[in-house]
Design a protein around this motif. Sequence first.
Motif, PDB file in Angstrom:
ATOM      1  N   ASN A 135      53.059  23.260 -75.827  1.00 37.21           N
ATOM      2  CA  ASN A 135      53.288  23.592 -74.420  1.00 37.21           C
ATOM      3  C   ASN A 135      51.958  23.928 -73.766  1.00 37.21           C
ATOM      4  O   ASN A 135      50.899  23.818 -74.392  1.00 37.21           O
ATOM      5  N   GLU A 136      52.030  24.345 -72.514  1.00 37.50           N
ATOM      6  CA  GLU A 136      50.813  24.657 -71.750  1.00 37.50           C
ATOM      7  C   GLU A 136      50.023  25.789 -72.393  1.00 37.50           C
ATOM      8  O   GLU A 136      48.790  25.729 -72.486  1.00 37.50           O
ATOM      9  N   ILE A 157      48.370  22.492 -64.809  1.00 35.85           N
ATOM     10  CA  ILE A 157      48.830  21.464 -65.745  1.00 35.85           C
ATOM     11  C   ILE A 157      50.198  20.947 -65.300  1.00 35.85           C
ATOM     12  O   ILE A 157      51.116  21.738 -65.046  1.00 35.85           O
ATOM     13  N   LYS A 160      53.952  17.833 -70.122  1.00 41.14           N
ATOM     14  CA  LYS A 160      53.701  17.254 -71.437  1.00 41.14           C
ATOM     15  C   LYS A 160      54.358  15.887 -71.456  1.00 41.14           C
ATOM     16  O   LYS A 160      55.530  15.749 -71.143  1.00 41.14           O
TER      17      LYS A 160
END
Length: 259
Positions: A135-136, A157, A160
């Motif tokens: 994940n981020e 961001i 994904k």
Amino acid sequence: MKVEKKAEQKEKAQLILESIKELFQPLKEIVKKIKDEKYEIIIADDVSARLPALVLKKVLEKISSQKIKLFFVHPLFLSQTPKIKQNFKELIDKKTLFFTEAVYSGETLIKMIRFFSRHNLSVDYAILSYELFENESDLLNYLNQRVKLNKKSKFFIAQKSSKPKIAQEQSKTLIGLVGDFESEKVQKLSKINPKNLKIYLFLFQQYCDFPLIEKIFPEIANKIKLGQNLLPTDIQKITNFVRHQINQLADLIVESLNS
């Protein structure tokens, strides 16, 4: 005949290349996050971030009604990037965003972070997509372990996802630019070594956007199929078409944000 021709032209105008169309959602996400930041300069990595960066610039300019300067850098040749070297003072004085279309291992991004840090430049970062990280937070933790992050820097961001098609080697022909096989420097497609050009054109045929190019530019597509080199005018036709698609995508993103 004239009616049919007009209908055909209208159809062509509405077509969106898959490699550009897939940028809509992640770019919209990024824009939502950074639209109030009022960036004056965007630095994007070359070559695969060129198209999404052009769209991002146009969208932000439409929203803010102010001009944004856009620079392209090749992470492997930062010392040979005269525009960045010449504008260091400007980068210090103005709000700057570094933009990349995809993070895979993170090495390219780390090089850029170190580059900006070495020159005492405070820069924010926008990432369109990433892989190999859960994940981020996982991505940011990894970057923190590898390089000292500037506390003033912000990270935006989008999502994904798998690497965007625009980041694939084949897609570079869409903008008339490629990375030379020997030096990896970015250069115009029309000036590349003829042997390497044929390899790129062969890859271009395997790319999912080729049927669309074939529909719009049948004569150019036939040259590619036959292994013939393209003329500079052929490359310019494709480039101009892609620029039109960039403008369309920017308009679509702005409209969606206003709806």
